[in-house]
Motif scaffolding. Structure first.
Motif, PDB file in Angstrom:
ATOM      1  N   GLY A 196      59.202 -18.606   0.092  1.00  0.00           N
ATOM      2  CA  GLY A 196      60.199 -19.617  -0.513  1.00  0.00           C
ATOM      3  C   GLY A 196      61.646 -18.920  -0.228  1.00  0.00           C
ATOM      4  N   GLN A 197      62.550 -19.203  -1.018  1.00  0.00           N
ATOM      5  CA  GLN A 197      63.918 -18.767  -0.741  1.00  0.00           C
ATOM      6  C   GLN A 197      64.267 -17.606  -1.568  1.00  0.00           C
ATOM      7  OE1 GLN A 197      66.658 -21.794  -1.815  1.00  0.00           O
ATOM      8  NE2 GLN A 197      66.746 -22.413   0.663  1.00  0.00           N
ATOM      9  N   LEU A 198      64.779 -16.429  -1.085  1.00  0.00           N
ATOM     10  CA  LEU A 198      65.148 -15.351  -1.655  1.00  0.00           C
ATOM     11  C   LEU A 198      66.481 -15.003  -1.963  1.00  0.00           C
ATOM     12  CD1 LEU A 198      62.621 -13.149   0.439  1.00  0.00           C
ATOM     13  CD2 LEU A 198      62.067 -14.406  -1.730  1.00  0.00           C
ATOM     14  N   ASP A 199      67.159 -14.592  -2.958  1.00  0.00           N
ATOM     15  CA  ASP A 199      68.589 -14.131  -2.991  1.00  0.00           C
ATOM     16  C   ASP A 199      68.546 -12.669  -2.415  1.00  0.00           C
ATOM     17  OD1 ASP A 199      69.454 -16.543  -3.534  1.00  0.00           O
ATOM     18  OD2 ASP A 199      69.401 -15.990  -5.700  1.00  0.00           O
ATOM     19  N   LEU A 200      69.388 -12.260  -1.762  1.00  0.00           N
ATOM     20  CA  LEU A 200      69.345 -11.045  -1.041  1.00  0.00           C
ATOM     21  C   LEU A 200      70.827 -10.264  -1.398  1.00  0.00           C
ATOM     22  CD1 LEU A 200      67.834  -8.610   0.697  1.00  0.00           C
ATOM     23  CD2 LEU A 200      68.868  -9.734   2.700  1.00  0.00           C
ATOM     24  N   TRP A 201      70.953  -9.008  -1.788  1.00  0.00           N
ATOM     25  CA  TRP A 201      72.233  -8.213  -1.533  1.00  0.00           C
ATOM     26  C   TRP A 201      71.991  -7.061  -0.789  1.00  0.00           C
ATOM     27  CZ3 TRP A 201      70.073 -10.681  -5.717  1.00  0.00           C
ATOM     28  CH2 TRP A 201      70.920 -11.588  -6.613  1.00  0.00           C
ATOM     29  N   CYS A 202      72.960  -6.585   0.066  1.00  0.00           N
ATOM     30  CA  CYS A 202      72.811  -5.553   0.862  1.00  0.00           C
ATOM     31  C   CYS A 202      74.071  -4.815   0.977  1.00  0.00           C
ATOM     32  CB  CYS A 202      72.323  -5.485   2.241  1.00  0.00           C
ATOM     33  SG  CYS A 202      70.492  -6.081   2.325  1.00  0.00           S
ATOM     34  N   ASP A 203      74.303  -3.451   0.755  1.00  0.00           N
ATOM     35  CA  ASP A 203      75.883  -3.029   1.097  1.00  0.00           C
ATOM     36  C   ASP A 203      75.496  -1.667   1.354  1.00  0.00           C
ATOM     37  OD1 ASP A 203      78.206  -2.678   1.257  1.00  0.00           O
ATOM     38  OD2 ASP A 203      78.691  -2.732  -1.268  1.00  0.00           O
ATOM     39  N   GLY A 204      76.528  -0.838   2.011  1.00  0.00           N
ATOM     40  CA  GLY A 204      76.523   0.592   2.420  1.00  0.00           C
ATOM     41  C   GLY A 204      75.970   0.715   3.836  1.00  0.00           C
ATOM     42  N   GLU A 205      76.212   1.918   4.188  1.00  0.00           N
ATOM     43  CA  GLU A 205      75.512   2.427   5.575  1.00  0.00           C
ATOM     44  C   GLU A 205      74.596   3.241   5.583  1.00  0.00           C
ATOM     45  OE1 GLU A 205      79.102   3.216   7.856  1.00  0.00           O
ATOM     46  OE2 GLU A 205      79.985   1.376   7.601  1.00  0.00           O
ATOM     47  N   GLY A 206      73.677   3.493   6.361  1.00  0.00           N
ATOM     48  CA  GLY A 206      72.791   4.616   6.654  1.00  0.00           C
ATOM     49  C   GLY A 206      71.419   4.054   6.456  1.00  0.00           C
ATOM     50  N   PRO A 207      70.339   4.773   6.348  1.00  0.00           N
ATOM     51  CA  PRO A 207      68.947   4.441   6.202  1.00  0.00           C
ATOM     52  C   PRO A 207      68.842   3.361   5.181  1.00  0.00           C
ATOM     53  CG  PRO A 207      69.333   6.831   6.189  1.00  0.00           C
ATOM     54  CD  PRO A 207      70.369   6.248   6.076  1.00  0.00           C
ATOM     55  N   SER A 208      68.004   2.296   5.457  1.00  0.00           N
ATOM     56  CA  SER A 208      67.762   1.146   4.656  1.00  0.00           C
ATOM     57  C   SER A 208      66.840   1.564   3.626  1.00  0.00           C
ATOM     58  CB  SER A 208      67.088   0.098   5.443  1.00  0.00           C
ATOM     59  OG  SER A 208      67.807  -0.455   6.568  1.00  0.00           O
ATOM     60  N   VAL A 209      67.323   1.203   2.188  1.00  0.00           N
ATOM     61  CA  VAL A 209      66.593   1.655   0.791  1.00  0.00           C
ATOM     62  C   VAL A 209      66.589   0.072   0.107  1.00  0.00           C
ATOM     63  CG1 VAL A 209      66.732   2.433  -1.266  1.00  0.00           C
ATOM     64  CG2 VAL A 209      67.573   3.762   0.871  1.00  0.00           C
ATOM     65  N   MET A 210      65.183  -0.517   0.148  1.00  0.00           N
ATOM     66  CA  MET A 210      65.182  -1.451  -0.748  1.00  0.00           C
ATOM     67  C   MET A 210      64.517  -1.437  -1.936  1.00  0.00           C
ATOM     68  SD  MET A 210      64.876  -4.842  -0.488  1.00  0.00           S
ATOM     69  CE  MET A 210      64.973  -5.303   1.225  1.00  0.00           C
ATOM     70  N   PHE A 211      65.008  -1.965  -2.784  1.00  0.00           N
ATOM     71  CA  PHE A 211      64.695  -1.949  -3.967  1.00  0.00           C
ATOM     72  C   PHE A 211      63.992  -3.085  -4.766  1.00  0.00           C
ATOM     73  CE2 PHE A 211      68.536   0.863  -3.987  1.00  0.00           C
ATOM     74  CZ  PHE A 211      68.314   1.672  -4.842  1.00  0.00           C
ATOM     75  N   LEU A 212      62.849  -2.946  -5.372  1.00  0.00           N
ATOM     76  CA  LEU A 212      61.759  -3.695  -5.690  1.00  0.00           C
ATOM     77  C   LEU A 212      61.447  -3.860  -7.171  1.00  0.00           C
ATOM     78  CD1 LEU A 212      58.895  -2.773  -3.236  1.00  0.00           C
ATOM     79  CD2 LEU A 212      60.750  -4.425  -2.976  1.00  0.00           C
ATOM     80  N   GLU A 226      75.356   6.839   1.594  1.00  0.00           N
ATOM     81  CA  GLU A 226      74.502   7.341   2.588  1.00  0.00           C
ATOM     82  C   GLU A 226      73.427   6.443   2.931  1.00  0.00           C
ATOM     83  OE1 GLU A 226      71.839  10.768   2.357  1.00  0.00           O
ATOM     84  OE2 GLU A 226      72.598  10.896   0.002  1.00  0.00           O
ATOM     85  N   ALA A 227      73.328   5.266   2.296  1.00  0.00           N
ATOM     86  CA  ALA A 227      72.126   4.398   2.582  1.00  0.00           C
ATOM     87  C   ALA A 227      72.594   2.863   2.758  1.00  0.00           C
ATOM     88  CB  ALA A 227      71.208   4.466   1.575  1.00  0.00           C
ATOM     89  N   TYR A 228      71.827   2.115   3.362  1.00  0.00           N
ATOM     90  CA  TYR A 228      72.053   0.629   3.341  1.00  0.00           C
ATOM     91  C   TYR A 228      71.221   0.008   2.101  1.00  0.00           C
ATOM     92  CZ  TYR A 228      72.446  -4.296   5.302  1.00  0.00           C
ATOM     93  OH  TYR A 228      72.490  -5.481   5.588  1.00  0.00           O
ATOM     94  N   ALA A 229      71.917   0.102   1.059  1.00  0.00           N
ATOM     95  CA  ALA A 229      71.119  -0.408  -0.145  1.00  0.00           C
ATOM     96  C   ALA A 229      70.937  -1.964  -0.252  1.00  0.00           C
ATOM     97  CB  ALA A 229      71.841   0.247  -1.440  1.00  0.00           C
ATOM     98  N   CYS A 230      69.452  -2.449  -0.402  1.00  0.00           N
ATOM     99  CA  CYS A 230      69.352  -3.857  -0.421  1.00  0.00           C
ATOM    100  C   CYS A 230      68.362  -3.937  -1.807  1.00  0.00           C
ATOM    101  CB  CYS A 230      68.379  -4.294   0.839  1.00  0.00           C
ATOM    102  SG  CYS A 230      69.356  -4.213   2.199  1.00  0.00           S
ATOM    103  N   PHE A 231      68.547  -5.228  -2.172  1.00  0.00           N
ATOM    104  CA  PHE A 231      67.801  -5.745  -3.266  1.00  0.00           C
ATOM    105  C   PHE A 231      67.695  -7.345  -3.305  1.00  0.00           C
ATOM    106  CE2 PHE A 231      67.634  -7.792  -7.681  1.00  0.00           C
ATOM    107  CZ  PHE A 231      66.740  -6.812  -8.378  1.00  0.00           C
ATOM    108  N   TYR A 232      66.606  -7.922  -3.811  1.00  0.00           N
ATOM    109  CA  TYR A 232      66.412  -9.045  -3.390  1.00  0.00           C
ATOM    110  C   TYR A 232      65.549  -9.881  -4.872  1.00  0.00           C
ATOM    111  CZ  TYR A 232      61.582  -8.491  -2.079  1.00  0.00           C
ATOM    112  OH  TYR A 232      60.138  -7.918  -1.870  1.00  0.00           O
ATOM    113  N   ASP A 233      65.845 -11.105  -5.131  1.00  0.00           N
ATOM    114  CA  ASP A 233      64.956 -11.790  -6.332  1.00  0.00           C
ATOM    115  C   ASP A 233      63.872 -12.484  -5.473  1.00  0.00           C
ATOM    116  OD1 ASP A 233      66.556 -11.267  -8.413  1.00  0.00           O
ATOM    117  OD2 ASP A 233      67.973 -13.058  -8.232  1.00  0.00           O
ATOM    118  N   ARG A 234      62.592 -12.243  -6.133  1.00  0.00           N
ATOM    119  CA  ARG A 234      61.511 -12.823  -5.540  1.00  0.00           C
ATOM    120  C   ARG A 234      61.330 -14.423  -5.977  1.00  0.00           C
ATOM    121  NH1 ARG A 234      59.947  -7.626  -7.183  1.00  0.00           N
ATOM    122  NH2 ARG A 234      59.382  -8.495  -9.158  1.00  0.00           N
TER     123      ARG A 234
END
Length: 246
Positions: free
Chosen positions: A13-29, A48-56
């Motif tokens: 399906g469709q996911l809403d994704l937010w990402c910000d920052g620079e560095g290693p990727s960190v995905m929040f669940l 220090e990280a490329y931080a991402c979060f999304y709605d499932r």
């Protein structure tokens, strides 16, 4: 993080994704049903990280066509990383139900994962311990709490996680376990102190099942450790990031 999400379409399906920052990727669940408590927390790491979060799918409208499971959510996560071109391998930070997704994702696609931080995460095996001390009425009440989340097949999700754990990869792991997950607040219809003791035992077992050198940290908090003690959770994520850089 950016104020407006990017809409990403995957098979689920469709996911809403937010990402910000620079560095290693960190995905929040997030936990079951979805909430944005980790979205705000992610802003603490953008230096220090490329931080991402999304709605499932199922966390908001429209409802999914069929119940979701941690396994299907892990499939969506794998596709999301590719479609959104999020640099891999990523560090996963999974709270509650998000921990089941993280465990399955790491086991199924180890090439995607650099490390995992479990924040008072759900895990297979805990409920069997709980049921040994719950009477029939308490067990029915305990199970009925999940009726508030009709879009997640909880029993199947636990089974999927249990089947995946033997394939969990040798990546850095930190478990943060809340010492008041069941007692702050306490549901008076349940034996809170006894459940809390079993929860700590189950988390110890979970840690050693994942990897022999998993770091297990006790947080003097309720279930939302990242809200009650964000400094602790931030410190542990940064510590894991430092480990994967060396």
């Amino acid at each position: 993080m950016t104020p407006s999400p990017t809409v990403v379409t995957v098979a689920g399906g469709q996911l809403d994704l937010w990402c910000d920052g620079e560095g290693p990727s960190v995905m929040f669940l997030s936990g079951i049903g979805g909430d944005h408590s980790l979205l705000t927390f992610g802003t603490r790491l953008t230096d220090e990280a490329y931080a991402c979060f999304y709605d499932r799918p199922g966390d908001g409208p429209p409802p999914p066509e069929r119940p979701r499971t941690a396994g299907s959510d892990a499939v969506d996560l794998h596709e999301l990383l590719a479609v959104a071109e999020i640099p891999t391998p990523v560090v996963l930070v999974g709270h509650s139900y998000g921990g089941l997704i993280a465990a399955i994702a790491a086991a199924k696609h180890p090439e995607d994962i650099a490390g995992v931080v479990f924040v008072d995460a759900s895990q297979p095996g805990a409920e069997e311990r709980f049921y040994t001390i719950l009477n029939d009425a308490q067990r029915a009440y305990f199970d009925a709490r999940l009726e508030n989340f009709p879009y997640v097949d909880w029993p199947t999700s636990l089974l999927e996680a249990a089947e995946a754990l033997p394939s969990f990869p040798p990546v850095p792991v930190t478990l943060i376990t809340a010492t008041h997950a069941f007692t702050d607040p306490c549901d008076e219809q349940l034996p809170c102190d006894e459940l809390q003791a079993l929860w700590l035992e189950a988390q110890d077992t979970f840690a050693t099942t994942l990897t022999p050198d998993a770091r297990h940290v006790l947080a003097d908090t309720g279930h939302y450790a990242h809200e009650d003690d964000p400094d602790l959770v931030e410190t542990e994520i940064r510590s894991l990031l430092a480990r994967i850089k060396h």
